[in-house]
Design an enzyme around this catalytic site. Structure first.
Site, mmCIF file in Angstrom:
data_model
loop_
_atom_site.group_PDB
_atom_site.id
_atom_site.type_symbol
_atom_site.label_atom_id
_atom_site.label_comp_id
_atom_site.label_asym_id
_atom_site.label_seq_id
_atom_site.Cartn_x
_atom_site.Cartn_y
_atom_site.Cartn_z
ATOM 1 N N CYS A 1 0.822 -1.375 -0.053
ATOM 2 C CA CYS A 1 0.030 -0.090 -0.041
ATOM 3 C C CYS A 1 0.760 1.351 -0.102
ATOM 4 C CB CYS A 1 -1.259 0.100 1.269
ATOM 5 S SG CYS A 1 -2.374 -1.244 1.097
HETATM 6 N N1 CO8 Z 1 -20.016 -9.708 7.729
HETATM 7 C C1 CO8 Z 1 -20.491 -9.998 9.158
HETATM 8 N N2 CO8 Z 1 -19.568 -10.281 10.162
HETATM 9 C C2 CO8 Z 1 -18.405 -10.310 10.010
HETATM 10 C C3 CO8 Z 1 -17.985 -10.151 8.595
HETATM 11 C C4 CO8 Z 1 -18.726 -9.776 7.267
HETATM 12 N N3 CO8 Z 1 -18.435 -9.258 6.296
HETATM 13 N N4 CO8 Z 1 -16.551 -10.107 8.685
HETATM 14 C C5 CO8 Z 1 -15.885 -10.224 9.807
HETATM 15 N N5 CO8 Z 1 -17.265 -10.336 10.753
HETATM 16 C C6 CO8 Z 1 -17.204 -10.690 12.198
HETATM 17 C C7 CO8 Z 1 -16.093 -11.467 12.582
HETATM 18 O O1 CO8 Z 1 -16.001 -12.872 12.281
HETATM 19 C C8 CO8 Z 1 -16.173 -11.162 14.006
HETATM 20 O O2 CO8 Z 1 -16.994 -12.256 14.821
HETATM 21 P P1 CO8 Z 1 -16.761 -12.566 16.384
HETATM 22 O O3 CO8 Z 1 -16.623 -11.373 17.020
HETATM 23 O O4 CO8 Z 1 -17.795 -13.373 16.422
HETATM 24 O O5 CO8 Z 1 -15.449 -12.928 16.127
HETATM 25 C C9 CO8 Z 1 -16.753 -9.823 14.171
HETATM 26 O O6 CO8 Z 1 -17.362 -9.578 12.995
HETATM 27 C C10 CO8 Z 1 -15.637 -8.602 14.238
HETATM 28 O O7 CO8 Z 1 -14.662 -8.876 13.455
HETATM 29 P P2 CO8 Z 1 -13.356 -7.927 13.388
HETATM 30 O O8 CO8 Z 1 -12.875 -8.034 14.814
HETATM 31 O O9 CO8 Z 1 -12.294 -8.667 12.335
HETATM 32 O O10 CO8 Z 1 -13.895 -6.461 12.901
HETATM 33 P P3 CO8 Z 1 -13.170 -5.334 12.866
HETATM 34 O O11 CO8 Z 1 -14.050 -4.343 13.625
HETATM 35 O O12 CO8 Z 1 -11.839 -5.068 13.378
HETATM 36 O O13 CO8 Z 1 -13.064 -4.776 11.397
HETATM 37 C C11 CO8 Z 1 -11.451 -4.819 9.341
HETATM 38 C C12 CO8 Z 1 -12.383 -5.715 10.260
HETATM 39 C C13 CO8 Z 1 -12.521 -3.713 8.626
HETATM 40 C C14 CO8 Z 1 -10.639 -5.468 8.551
HETATM 41 C C15 CO8 Z 1 -10.641 -3.797 10.426
HETATM 42 O O14 CO8 Z 1 -9.938 -4.584 11.199
HETATM 43 C C16 CO8 Z 1 -9.655 -3.103 9.388
HETATM 44 O O15 CO8 Z 1 -9.957 -2.135 8.468
HETATM 45 N N6 CO8 Z 1 -8.365 -3.322 9.769
HETATM 46 C C17 CO8 Z 1 -7.199 -2.602 9.216
HETATM 47 C C18 CO8 Z 1 -6.872 -3.123 8.021
HETATM 48 C C19 CO8 Z 1 -6.014 -2.563 7.252
HETATM 49 O O16 CO8 Z 1 -5.500 -1.452 7.306
HETATM 50 N N7 CO8 Z 1 -5.212 -3.445 6.212
HETATM 51 C C20 CO8 Z 1 -4.357 -3.081 5.351
HETATM 52 C C21 CO8 Z 1 -4.537 -3.683 4.225
HETATM 53 S S1 CO8 Z 1 -3.820 -3.175 2.703
HETATM 54 C C22 CO8 Z 1 -2.297 -3.611 2.507
HETATM 55 O O17 CO8 Z 1 -1.314 -3.011 2.897
HETATM 56 C C23 CO8 Z 1 -2.138 -4.583 1.515
HETATM 57 C C24 CO8 Z 1 -2.149 -4.292 0.330
HETATM 58 C C25 CO8 Z 1 -2.591 -5.582 -0.445
HETATM 59 C C26 CO8 Z 1 -3.071 -5.064 -1.877
HETATM 60 C C27 CO8 Z 1 -4.447 -5.622 -2.302
HETATM 61 C C28 CO8 Z 1 -4.467 -7.187 -2.929
HETATM 62 C C29 CO8 Z 1 -5.777 -7.680 -2.947
#
Ligand code: CO8
Length: 372
Positions: free
Chosen positions: A156
């Site tokens: 990124c």
């Molecule tokens: N629908 C319903 N429920 C869901 C879903 C969904 N789609 N997804 C997860 N849940 C559930 C989980 O299972 C969890 O359930 P439980 O509590 O029972 O375990 C609950 O919802 C909460 O899940 P999370 O704790 O995972 O939720 P968060 O509030 O943390 O949100 C995010 C998840 C949105 C992923 C968040 O953590 C986030 O954005 N984090 C930062 C991510 C980030 O910045 N990453 C950088 C990636 S970019 C990069 O550098 C890579 C480049 C790669 C290039 C691209 C190639 C494809």
């Protein structure tokens, strides 16, 4: 040494849009079909059911409402769940280069520049379509630019790291002007069958023209400084590569696509990014509140709000740190550049801005600019 400016940017929008409602409907059909097919194993406790996704969760957890993609029918087909892209013969330009050329042409036109004014092309992206020949050289050739082109990948942070490369080349005089092009075709690398991340990414391409300040048009943004940082982390990975075949890997293996520990990334990267920008500004005798606008990496709305709060000591407005990920989702290295592209016209001469990316690696790159 020459003074250097960002003289213009360009943006290519892919032809198709997937809304959260469409995405979730397709995912939930896939989940139902998969669970029906494995009903016996699920019943016997040998296999976990695929849980349902939800629009409410996606919007609350990420701020993402839709994403652009190069091709949506394959993504929305519950039997497939990844885009349908056509292989091209070797005598045709690659898809990454094609969208790179479109974004680059816009950047050139906006700055009133022509291919003969440019000495190099850097194609900077989180995922490359192939190893060689470089997509940058295809873009260079298609535009009729003399000089050089090369590809680089810092996930990124690819665009901000490439801006530093371009700024340094122009500063020391090894190039008069360089196009940094970020074709982010994230959709083939995304695990669309994993509800934890199926909503995260979108496709796009941006281009940035870096040139000597004395040749840049009025209203350009002088680059006061760039600062890069990396620190190894396993929290965001994609293990696909040219050794995968020799490891007898299936391209559908989970680790051959994007995967992450989203919560951990959130907790670790937010303080790092805020500290990075504060330290960078201090090198220029500036404090975070001197900054008129932050164009931040667009991964998650709460993440950007937290980083901006750490910087400003108050909640940031969309005017302080504009948001584009509701429309685009996370477009890897292009996100902060889209924010800049869409939200810089109202910056007044003399005002300061910061472009900052953060992501896999971990990697952070910041660019401090001042409007001329
Ligand atoms: N629908 C319903 N429920 C869901 C879903 C969904 N789609 N997804 C997860 N849940 C559930 C989980 O299972 C969890 O359930 P439980 O509590 O029972 O375990 C609950 O919802 C909460 O899940 P999370 O704790 O995972 O939720 P968060 O509030 O943390 O949100 C995010 C998840 C949105 C992923 C968040 O953590 C986030 O954005 N984090 C930062 C991510 C980030 O910045 N990453 C950088 C990636 S970019 C990069 O550098 C890579 C480049 C790669 C290039 C691209 C190639 C494809």
């Amino acid at each position: 040494m020459h003074r250097v400016a960002i003289s213009s940017t360009g943006l290519y929008l892919p032809p198709e849009i997937i809304t959260n409602a469409e995405l979730v409907a397709a995912f939930n059909s896939f989940a139902d079909e998969s669970n029906a097919m494995h009903a016996e194993d699920i019943e016997a406790g040998r296999r976990a059911p695929v849980p349902q996704s939800s629009v409410e969760f996606i919007e609350k957890a990420s701020g993402i409402k839709r994403r652009y993609v190069m091709e949506k029918t394959g993504v929305l087909d519950p039997q497939r769940m990844h885009p349908r892209l056509q292989a091209r013969p070797d005598n045709e330009i690659s898809l990454m280069a094609e969208i790179g050329v479109a974004a680059a042409r816009e950047a050139l036109a906006r700055a009133g520049k022509h291919p003969e004014d440019i000495d190099g092309v850097i194609c900077a992206a989180a995922n490359m379509q192939r190893a060689y020949p470089a997509m940058a050289i295809e873009i260079q050739t298609a535009l009729g630019i003399k000089g050089f082109g090369f590809d680089m990948n810092v996930a990124c942070s690819s665009a901000t790291f490439a801006i530093e490369m371009a700024v340094n080349a122009v500063k020391v005089g090894s190039a008069r002007a360089i196009l940094v092009v970020d074709p982010e075709i994230t959709s083939p690398h995304l695990a669309w069958k994993d509800r934890d991340c199926h909503f995260i990414f979108g496709d796009v391409c941006t281009a940035i023209l870096i040139e000597r300040l004395d040749t840049a048009p009025a209203g350009s943004f002088e680059v006061l400084g760039t600062r890069l940082f990396t620190s190894f982390s396993n929290s965001i990975r994609n293990n696909a590569g040219f050794m995968s075949r020799s490891e007898d890997r299936d391209p559908d293996d989970r680790d051959q696509l994007f995967y992450q520990e989203g919560r951990k990334v959130f907790k670790e990267v937010c303080p790092l990014a805020a500290e990075h920008m504060t330290a960078h500004l201090a090198e220029h005798a500036l404090v975070p509140t001197d900054v008129r606008r932050y164009w931040l990496h667009q991964a998650n709305l709460s993440m950007n709000q937290l980083i901006a709060r750490k910087l400003l000591g108050r909640d940031a407005t969309a005017d302080d740190a504009p948001v584009i990920l509701n429309e685009f989702a996370n477009t890897a290295s292009a996100g902060s550049i889209i924010a800049f592209h869409r939200h810089h016209d109202d910056i007044e001469a003399g005002q300061i801005g910061v472009i900052c990316s953060f992501g896999a690696g971990y990697s952070i790159g910041s660019v401090i600019v001042r409007r001329t």
